[in-house]
Design a protein around this motif. Structure first.
Motif, short mmCIF file in Angstrom:
data_model
loop_
_atom_site.label_atom_id
_atom_site.label_comp_id
_atom_site.label_asym_id
_atom_site.label_seq_id
_atom_site.Cartn_x
_atom_site.Cartn_y
_atom_site.Cartn_z
N UNK A 190 0.81 -1.22 0.00
CA UNK A 190 0.00 0.00 0.00
C UNK A 190 0.83 1.26 0.00
N UNK B 214 4.61 1.80 16.97
CA UNK B 214 4.92 0.62 16.14
C UNK B 214 5.07 -0.60 17.04
N UNK C 60 1.78 -1.56 18.48
CA UNK C 60 0.91 -2.22 17.48
C UNK C 60 1.34 -3.68 17.33
N UNK D 260 -5.40 2.78 18.85
CA UNK D 260 -4.54 1.97 17.98
C UNK D 260 -5.26 0.73 17.47
N UNK D 261 -6.16 0.17 18.32
CA UNK D 261 -6.77 -1.12 17.94
C UNK D 261 -7.48 -1.05 16.59
N UNK D 262 -8.17 0.09 16.34
CA UNK D 262 -9.00 0.13 15.13
C UNK D 262 -8.25 0.74 13.94
N UNK D 263 -7.01 1.23 14.18
CA UNK D 263 -6.32 1.99 13.11
C UNK D 263 -5.59 1.04 12.17
N UNK D 264 -5.67 1.39 10.85
CA UNK D 264 -4.85 0.68 9.86
C UNK D 264 -3.65 1.53 9.49
N UNK D 265 -3.80 2.85 9.75
CA UNK D 265 -2.75 3.78 9.31
C UNK D 265 -2.64 4.88 10.35
N UNK D 266 -1.41 5.22 10.77
CA UNK D 266 -1.20 6.33 11.70
C UNK D 266 -0.18 7.27 11.05
N UNK D 267 -0.51 8.55 10.99
CA UNK D 267 0.41 9.52 10.38
C UNK D 267 0.77 10.57 11.41
N UNK D 268 2.06 10.95 11.44
CA UNK D 268 2.46 12.07 12.32
C UNK D 268 2.81 13.23 11.39
N UNK E 183 -3.58 10.32 2.79
CA UNK E 183 -4.02 9.43 1.71
C UNK E 183 -5.53 9.51 1.55
N UNK F 266 -9.23 7.40 3.37
CA UNK F 266 -9.06 6.85 4.70
C UNK F 266 -9.94 7.64 5.65
N UNK G 229 -8.71 4.72 9.65
CA UNK G 229 -9.19 3.34 9.44
C UNK G 229 -9.42 3.21 7.96
N UNK H 275 6.03 10.85 9.47
CA UNK H 275 6.26 9.44 9.76
C UNK H 275 4.92 8.72 9.67
N UNK I 195 2.80 5.00 10.02
CA UNK I 195 2.75 3.63 10.53
C UNK I 195 1.57 2.95 9.85
#
Lengths: 242, 139
Positions: free
Chosen positions: A34, A62, A65, A78-86, A115, A118, A232, B123, B125
């Motif tokens: 992806x 990370x 997760x 975190x449990x429901x997330x597919x993607x985390x962006x900072x 993206x 999402x 998500x 960053x 994840x």
């Protein structure tokens, strides 16, 4: 029955991939992971210099997760997330000392990298607080607003996001919930997200956030403010056959 | 007219033929003709080999695994085969040219996560569900 001896060695021809084939394979693996393509960070990655606050926090996530998958204690969001962006804070405006009240700090974030497709499940603004020396040990109210619309001839339209109460002597990361701002930023991707932070004392006086111990861009890299957004993935469309 | 006595049909047993009665079946994890029975094999995807470590922060690669091996009758317990696969393997024995054997495929998958920089040095994840094979079986 067939021979019962050891299995004949694999007969498929083992050969090294050519350069172009390797690139195609890498592109294929990127697509499966992806990843839009192989991004080249603008500056040498922060990891090669003193680690910055966002990558440090994301590395914690990370590991959390990975533990989460192995049944470890779940982290919030975190449990429901597919993607985390900072998001690294781009610009910071200070409306402080030499201005009349109220004082505030404003942070801008570039959202063009979000993206498409999402759904945001949570978003946090993280800012480090050092113990402030004055007023000594009083209660402070830190509030966060989204700059919904700026106007040249009058004050900007603000949208309230979160309020946290703390002691002037407190130290550590202050986490403000900015999830409510995400409804708008998914609509207009191209606009930067402006977040404005106010500090008030117990008797309602506005205070310069820097004097309250809240660190901005001048802070050391490992303590600079940043934003984290949890997404998500909407049901991914069937991948086009390649 | 007196109806002719019905010859009693031999009692149909529904247990499968014992593995050792069929030629070439070993219970030491090798199917007929010495081939491996269906099981999980190691597949390591190395980001270092792909030359990605300048933008992938973690991990350095991950074990994705893959399934390979024969689904030869009888499908014993270690193959966690579906009932359909058992039936298909039986029918394959009767009509090998018409019906293929059951195939060896993942029965349980888990996620993996990748931490990397995007072109603005943000960053990211990303969690990839169903990316790692946990168990294989005959389907």
């Amino acid at each position: 029955g067939g021979g019962h001896g050891p299995r004949p060695p694999h007969t498929c021809p083992q050969r090294r991939l050519g350069a172009r084939e390797r690139r195609d394979m890498q592109r294929e693996i990127l697509a499966v992971l992806g990843l839009p393509g192989r991004p080249r960070p603008r500056a040498p990655p922060a990891a090669s210099r003193q680690p910055a606050s966002a990558p440090l926090f994301m590395l914690d996530l990370y590991h959390a997760m990975a533990d989460d998958d192995d049944g470890g204690p779940p982290r919030p969001h975190l449990g429901r997330a597919d993607l985390v962006m900072s998001f690294v804070n781009m610009v910071e405006h200070d409306h402080t000392l030499d201005y009349q009240e109220p004082h505030w700090k404003e942070f801008l974030f570039d959202l063009t990298q979000i993206p498409a497709g999402e759904a945001v499940t949570a978003a946090e603004f993280r800012i480090y607080k050092e113990p402030s020396t004055h007023p000594l040990n009083t209660t402070l109210h830190v509030s966060m607003f989204e700059v919904a619309q700026e106007h040249s001839n009058r004050e900007s339209d603000l949208f309230f996001l979160d309020l946290q109460t703390l002691r002037s002597g407190d130290e550590g990361w202050l986490v403000l919930d900015v999830t409510a701002a995400s409804d708008r930023w998914l609509l207009n991707h191209n606009k930067d997200l402006g977040l404005r932070l106010y500090v008030e004392t117990e008797d309602g006086h506005s205070m310069d956030p820097g004097l309250a111990g809240l660190l901005g861009q001048q802070a050391p890299r490992s303590r600079q403010p940043f934003m984290v957004t949890f997404f998500r993935a909407s049901p991914s469309p069937v991948r086009a056959p390649r | 007219a007196v109806r002719p006595l019905k010859r009693r049909q031999p009692k149909k047993t529904n247990e499968l033929p014992h593995p050792n009665r069929l030629p070439g079946i070993f219970d030491d994890g090798h199917g007929s003709r010495g081939r491996d029975v269906c099981r999980r094999h190691e597949l390591y995807v190395s980001f270092r080999d792909l030359g990605w470590l300048d933008w992938v922060i973690a991990p350095q690669g991950y074990s994705a695994y893959y399934c390979e091996g024969e689904c030869a009758f009888p499908l014993d317990s270690c193959m966690n085969a579906t009932n359909h696969a058992i039936l298909q393997s039986l029918v394959h024995l009767m009509k090998p040219d018409v019906v293929p054997k059951a195939c060896c495929a993942p029965t349980k998958l888990s996620a993996t996560s990748v931490l990397y920089y995007d072109s603005s040095n943000n960053v990211i994840l990303r969690k990839h569900r169903n990316m790692v094979v946990k168990a294989c079986g005959c389907h």
